[in-house]
Motif scaffolding. Structure first.
Motif, mmCIF file in Angstrom:
data_model
loop_
_atom_site.group_PDB
_atom_site.id
_atom_site.type_symbol
_atom_site.label_atom_id
_atom_site.label_comp_id
_atom_site.label_asym_id
_atom_site.label_seq_id
_atom_site.Cartn_x
_atom_site.Cartn_y
_atom_site.Cartn_z
ATOM 1 N N PRO B 16 0.819 -1.223 0.000
ATOM 2 C CA PRO B 16 0.000 0.000 0.000
ATOM 3 C C PRO B 16 0.848 1.267 0.000
ATOM 4 O O PRO B 16 0.519 2.239 -0.681
ATOM 5 N N LEU B 19 2.205 1.777 -3.407
ATOM 6 C CA LEU B 19 1.144 2.275 -4.307
ATOM 7 C C LEU B 19 0.934 3.774 -4.100
ATOM 8 O O LEU B 19 0.722 4.520 -5.048
ATOM 9 N N PRO B 26 -4.731 0.980 -8.921
ATOM 10 C CA PRO B 26 -4.662 -0.082 -7.901
ATOM 11 C C PRO B 26 -5.203 -1.416 -8.406
ATOM 12 O O PRO B 26 -4.938 -2.455 -7.825
ATOM 13 N N VAL B 63 -5.323 -2.086 0.019
ATOM 14 C CA VAL B 63 -5.301 -2.072 -1.454
ATOM 15 C C VAL B 63 -6.744 -2.072 -1.987
ATOM 16 O O VAL B 63 -7.090 -1.303 -2.890
ATOM 17 N N LYS B 66 -8.273 1.214 -1.638
ATOM 18 C CA LYS B 66 -7.794 2.108 -2.708
ATOM 19 C C LYS B 66 -8.544 1.849 -4.013
ATOM 20 O O LYS B 66 -8.875 2.780 -4.750
ATOM 21 N N GLN B 67 -8.819 0.573 -4.271
ATOM 22 C CA GLN B 67 -9.549 0.229 -5.499
ATOM 23 C C GLN B 67 -10.946 0.841 -5.474
ATOM 24 O O GLN B 67 -11.414 1.404 -6.459
#
Lengths: 181, 237
Positions: B16, B19, B26, B63, B66-67
């Motif tokens: 993460p 990213l 993501p 993650v 984030k998506q």
């Protein structure tokens, strides 16, 4: 089950009872009220209560206080259904024209970036409903905490924010096609 | 071997942050593959393994978060003309609009209690009212009709039927004609009494208006009108 775990579970069930029974005009309880009934570790009790609520098809939602969003003591804890309303349920919520009006109001507020002049909302609603009914509906939605009015401007109130998945609603409006026939 | 497994898990834990630093899509991260890797790289030391696994799972959840955010941002970025949505809502029947919203509502639950004071008021009120059996009859309604009226329950089903009746039998005609003679309209149906109830209900909720021409005495169904209104009885033959 240890004595401590049993005590936690007992408190969790008590928390569910407290959250379910309304003691004021607003549903649920403030964090400080739960602390008074359940003790200092009330947040842990709420975690266990969430698991119990989940088994019954419910969930506990925390509504942060506008002025102190990070303070759990000032936040409101409410019990909600886990799944959205089904067709047979919505009747026990609001009447058809009231639900539709709420949809129109929320969309207008969203399209205008978070607030909409009351006049504009009334004009939009009177295209579909008579003026006297529009006034009734706006008052009812205000009373229930779906919208709030400040100096002739309408905003979303706590209940709309908590209960309605607006992204999904807007997506459905965009994708809506009227059935022919 | 353990070092290699630890290395794999550490890579997931740092994902993460990487990213965030590098940015980008993501969705380029294969979440299922990450979960498989966490499963495959369990360490022999149970405590250390649990520590690494929980941190790795936390990283995977970040993650996914984030998506979700990415999808929301993409949706917000779409340039949708507000007028297009307004027009769509203008054309949408109230029932459809209500159903669309109801599908996305998870209501807050609560049980209201009757306070002792309210209970006392209710008891006082009940002691003043006449029992049901002694209530005067409405009159003007024959027995068959009375039974029929009693069989109509004003529940959600009735509301839905009334709305459906409005959509199928009234809306278009009102839109084209503006006003329809009440008596003539009711006589078109075999279940006249039921239709009369639909009309009364639709007028109550403001979907239509029922007006009386003071000169001819004729009753008309019209599109919703504003202004003052009153409750009137319409004789039914």
């Amino acid at each position: 089950m240890s004595e401590e775990e049993e005590e936690l579970k007992r408190k969790a069930l008590k928390a569910l009872r407290l959250l379910l029974i309304e003691t004021s005009a607003l549903p649920g309880l403030k964090g400080w009220e739960l602390k008074k009934h359940l003790g200092k570790d009330y947040l842990n009790v709420i975690k266990v209560a969430s698991v119990e609520a989940d088994r019954l098809g419910m969930k506990i939602t925390i509504i942060p206080d506008d002025e102190a969003p990070k303070d759990f003591d000032r936040a409101r804890f409410v019990l909600m259904t886990k799944e959205p309303l089904t067709e047979s349920d919505y009747s026990r919520w609001l009447r058809i024209e009231e639900i539709a009006s709420l949809g129109l109001i929320l969309t207008e507020i969203n399209l205008r970036g978070g607030s909409a002049p009351l006049e504009v909302v009334i004009r939009t609603l009177t295209e579909k409903l008579p003026r006297w009914r529009v006034n009734q509906i706006i008052s009812k939605l205000e009373r229930l905490g779906y919208i709030k009015e400040e100096n002739g401007v309408l905003f979303k109130d706590w209940r709309s924010i908590v209960e309605i998945d607006e992204t999904g609603f807007m997506k459905d409006i965009i994708l809506y096609r009227r059935e022919k026939g | 071997m353990t070092d290699k497994k630890e290395e794999e898990l550490r890579k997931i834990i740092e994902l993460p942050e990487a990213l965030k630093r590098v940015g980008g899509d993501p969705f380029a991260v294969d979440v299922e593959d990450l979960l498989r890797k966490i499963n495959e790289n369990r360490l022999k030391d149970r405590v250390r393994s649990l520590k690494y696994e929980s941190e790795a799972l936390n990283a995977v959840s970040l993650v996914i978060e984030k998506q979700e955010q990415w999808v929301l941002d993409a949706l917000k970025g779409l340039k949708i003309d507000p007028e297009l949505i307004r027009e769509k809502m203008r054309e949408m029947p109230l029932r459809d609009l209500a159903m669309l919203l109801a599908r996305h509502v998870t209501p807050v639950l609560g049980i209201r209690r009757l306070s002792a004071e309210r209970l006392r008021m209710a008891m006082e009120y009940l002691s003043l009212t006449e029992p049901w059996g002694r209530k005067p009859k409405l009159g003007m309604v024959n027995k068959a009709q009375e039974e029929y009226v009693q069989s109509i329950t004003f529940d959600k089903k009735f509301e839905e039927e009334a709305m459906e009746f409005y959509e199928n039998s009234l809306r278009k005609e009102l839109e084209s004609a503006g006003r329809i003679p009440y008596r003539e309209f009711i006589n078109r149906f075999s279940e006249r009494l039921k239709v009369a109830f639909y009309i009364a209900y639709l007028a109550t909720i403001g979907m239509i208006s029922v007006v009386r021409n003071p000169l001819t005495g004729e009753t008309l169904i019209s599109r919703p009108l504003g202004g003052e209104f009153e409750s009137v009885a319409i004789p039914f033959e």
